[in-house]
Write an enzyme that holds these catalytic residues in place. Sequence first.
Site, PDB file in Angstrom:
ATOM      1  N   SER A  99      53.502  48.322  57.807  1.00 28.45           N
ATOM      2  CA  SER A  99      54.321  47.147  57.506  1.00 28.45           C
ATOM      3  C   SER A  99      53.614  46.280  56.457  1.00 28.45           C
ATOM      4  CB  SER A  99      54.502  46.354  58.811  1.00 28.45           C
ATOM      5  OG  SER A  99      55.678  45.597  58.789  1.00 28.45           O
ATOM      6  N   PRO A 100      54.372  45.620  55.584  1.00 26.79           N
ATOM      7  CA  PRO A 100      53.719  44.807  54.548  1.00 26.79           C
ATOM      8  C   PRO A 100      52.950  43.631  55.157  1.00 26.79           C
ATOM      9  CG  PRO A 100      56.106  44.442  54.588  1.00 26.79           C
ATOM     10  CD  PRO A 100      55.833  45.581  55.507  1.00 26.79           C
ATOM     11  N   CYS A 133      50.506  40.299  53.888  1.00 32.04           N
ATOM     12  CA  CYS A 133      49.864  39.434  52.889  1.00 32.04           C
ATOM     13  C   CYS A 133      48.358  39.367  53.113  1.00 32.04           C
ATOM     14  CB  CYS A 133      50.362  38.000  53.043  1.00 32.04           C
ATOM     15  SG  CYS A 133      52.039  37.763  52.530  1.00 32.04           S
ATOM     16  N   ALA A 169      54.000  41.217  50.489  1.00 33.26           N
ATOM     17  CA  ALA A 169      54.954  40.436  49.706  1.00 33.26           C
ATOM     18  C   ALA A 169      54.320  40.111  48.361  1.00 33.26           C
ATOM     19  CB  ALA A 169      55.303  39.157  50.453  1.00 33.26           C
ATOM     20  N   GLN A 178      56.732  45.301  48.228  1.00 32.13           N
ATOM     21  CA  GLN A 178      57.723  44.355  48.742  1.00 32.13           C
ATOM     22  C   GLN A 178      57.831  43.205  47.745  1.00 32.13           C
ATOM     23  OE1 GLN A 178      56.908  41.723  52.103  1.00 32.13           O
ATOM     24  NE2 GLN A 178      58.735  42.506  53.129  1.00 32.13           N
ATOM     25  N   TYR A 192      62.032  33.220  53.948  1.00 33.44           N
ATOM     26  CA  TYR A 192      61.721  33.060  52.521  1.00 33.44           C
ATOM     27  C   TYR A 192      63.026  32.948  51.726  1.00 33.44           C
ATOM     28  CZ  TYR A 192      57.062  33.861  54.212  1.00 33.44           C
ATOM     29  OH  TYR A 192      55.896  33.731  54.919  1.00 33.44           O
ATOM     30  N   ARG A 198      64.218  44.292  53.743  1.00 33.39           N
ATOM     31  CA  ARG A 198      63.774  43.714  55.021  1.00 33.39           C
ATOM     32  C   ARG A 198      64.580  42.464  55.301  1.00 33.39           C
ATOM     33  NH1 ARG A 198      57.900  42.721  57.900  1.00 33.39           N
ATOM     34  NH2 ARG A 198      58.341  44.827  58.583  1.00 33.39           N
ATOM     35  N   LEU A 226      55.518  44.232  67.649  1.00 32.43           N
ATOM     36  CA  LEU A 226      54.928  44.504  68.958  1.00 32.43           C
ATOM     37  C   LEU A 226      55.198  45.921  69.449  1.00 32.43           C
ATOM     38  CD1 LEU A 226      55.289  41.072  70.774  1.00 32.43           C
ATOM     39  CD2 LEU A 226      53.237  42.103  69.804  1.00 32.43           C
ATOM     40  N   ARG A 253      50.014  44.739  62.686  1.00 34.57           N
ATOM     41  CA  ARG A 253      48.689  44.418  63.232  1.00 34.57           C
ATOM     42  C   ARG A 253      47.942  45.626  63.762  1.00 34.57           C
ATOM     43  NH1 ARG A 253      51.340  39.454  66.343  1.00 34.57           N
ATOM     44  NH2 ARG A 253      53.019  40.975  66.280  1.00 34.57           N
TER      45      ARG A 253
HETATM   46  C1  FNR Z   1      52.600  39.949  58.154  1.00 37.79           C
HETATM   47  N1  FNR Z   1      53.973  40.202  58.064  1.00 37.79           N
HETATM   48  C2  FNR Z   1      54.572  40.273  56.835  1.00 37.79           C
HETATM   49  N2  FNR Z   1      55.881  40.633  56.722  1.00 37.79           N
HETATM   50  C3  FNR Z   1      56.447  40.834  55.518  1.00 37.79           C
HETATM   51  O1  FNR Z   1      57.627  41.180  55.446  1.00 37.79           O
HETATM   52  N3  FNR Z   1      55.725  40.615  54.381  1.00 37.79           N
HETATM   53  C4  FNR Z   1      54.430  40.238  54.399  1.00 37.79           C
HETATM   54  O2  FNR Z   1      53.782  40.126  53.351  1.00 37.79           O
HETATM   55  C5  FNR Z   1      53.837  39.989  55.671  1.00 37.79           C
HETATM   56  N4  FNR Z   1      52.544  39.534  55.778  1.00 37.79           N
HETATM   57  C6  FNR Z   1      51.897  39.600  56.989  1.00 37.79           C
HETATM   58  C7  FNR Z   1      50.518  39.370  57.067  1.00 37.79           C
HETATM   59  C8  FNR Z   1      49.841  39.530  58.267  1.00 37.79           C
HETATM   60  C9  FNR Z   1      48.368  39.346  58.323  1.00 37.79           C
HETATM   61  C10 FNR Z   1      50.548  39.889  59.442  1.00 37.79           C
HETATM   62  C11 FNR Z   1      49.854  40.100  60.761  1.00 37.79           C
HETATM   63  C12 FNR Z   1      51.918  40.058  59.379  1.00 37.79           C
HETATM   64  C13 FNR Z   1      54.731  40.670  59.245  1.00 37.79           C
HETATM   65  C14 FNR Z   1      54.446  42.156  59.510  1.00 37.79           C
HETATM   66  O3  FNR Z   1      54.869  42.976  58.440  1.00 37.79           O
HETATM   67  C15 FNR Z   1      55.142  42.616  60.805  1.00 37.79           C
HETATM   68  O4  FNR Z   1      56.513  42.502  60.639  1.00 37.79           O
HETATM   69  C16 FNR Z   1      54.700  41.797  62.006  1.00 37.79           C
HETATM   70  O5  FNR Z   1      53.288  41.669  62.038  1.00 37.79           O
HETATM   71  C17 FNR Z   1      55.173  42.407  63.326  1.00 37.79           C
HETATM   72  O6  FNR Z   1      54.690  43.724  63.478  1.00 37.79           O
HETATM   73  P1  FNR Z   1      53.382  44.036  64.386  1.00 37.79           P
HETATM   74  O7  FNR Z   1      52.217  43.378  63.748  1.00 37.79           O
HETATM   75  O8  FNR Z   1      53.675  43.499  65.751  1.00 37.79           O
HETATM   76  O9  FNR Z   1      53.282  45.541  64.346  1.00 37.79           O
END
Ligand code: FNR
Length: 353
Positions: A22-23, A25, A57, A99, A182, A229, A300, A323
Amino acid sequence: MSILYSSLALKQKTLETRLVVSPMCQYTAVDGYANHWHLVHLGQFAAGKASTILQEATAILPEGRISYGDLGLWQDDQIPALKDIVDFVHQQGSLIGIQLAHAGRKASHDKPWLSRHQLAPSDTNGWQTVAPSALSFQESDMVPEALDGAGIQKIVKAFQEAAKRAVEAGYDIIEIHAAHGYLIHQFLSPLSNQRTDAYGGSFENRIRLLLEIIEAVNTVIQQQSLWLRISATDWAAGGWDIEESVLLAQRVQALGVEVIDVSTGGNVLHQEIPIAANYQVPFAARIKEESELITGAVGLIKTASQAEAILQKKQADLIFIGRGFLENPHLAMQFAKDLGLDFPWSKQYERAK
Ligand code: FNR
């Protein structure tokens, strides 16, 4: 048979497994340029055989960054450092997506490990935010400037130009970020969009910006797969909801979006989210059922058996994990082990198997 470790053929690309990074930042770019951190961060997932990796992102305009540390793709000289990352990931046999994003009223933030605050335009690292309407996300934020027609067209064009640069850098997937409160989500939701022109009011008007962006991006992509997304609900009364998300999914499908990546929330402070394992999965399942799109579930999902069960129950086609990949960048290897599968590791690591 494991679905998680089965391939999925898109129109132009094949995902080797159903697991997607998953993306996320990193807040570590300088003036939008990628550096060694991004190469190592994204590269480690490829070394660990994650078959599909989505880059954080990446802002289409400087004022669209969540923080001054966000990656950007608003000018050509930002391409080479990103191309290095793309090339490395490809050398490991994985696919990589970018993304593309604009943070709207949630832009101009500090790096999260320094403070959780928005930075004022007078701060060295801050700037004036823009949004569909002059409504701040929270009281302590600045009031964003409501975009006029020219401002909206500038954003559509910037998405198109960033997508063109992403094609040049060699990305396999372009994901448009319309989630988490956003800019695009701000247009979708009546709670943040109070416009009275063609971009506000009715469902048709609130989705207009997104559809224009998709159409503009479509004119420049080549072999790339277009992903979207969304936040399927605002988790707040009177907000964007699953019914509108289903309708949107059907609309974007007709415009060539191949994958919808279903998250939730992030647009209003008073959201009430029943956080628990799989809490966003029912939204993906609903969209999968009512559209032809390839659907991703996220949030999760922590174990291999959990991920596998979602796919077996046909609640989604892809599993995005965030995560979990930070905790273990080689999660694709671990999950395969957990499922008792023989999964090829990078040749450099094979001896340890
Ligand atoms: C994210 N998430 C996120 N989502 C997204 O669409 N673009 C992004 O750049 C980010 N940046 C980001 C940074 C960090 C450090 C975290 C932990 C999360 C959300 C991420 O992609 C995801 O949707 C959520 O973390 C939920 O999934 P998990 O972590 O429960 O597997």
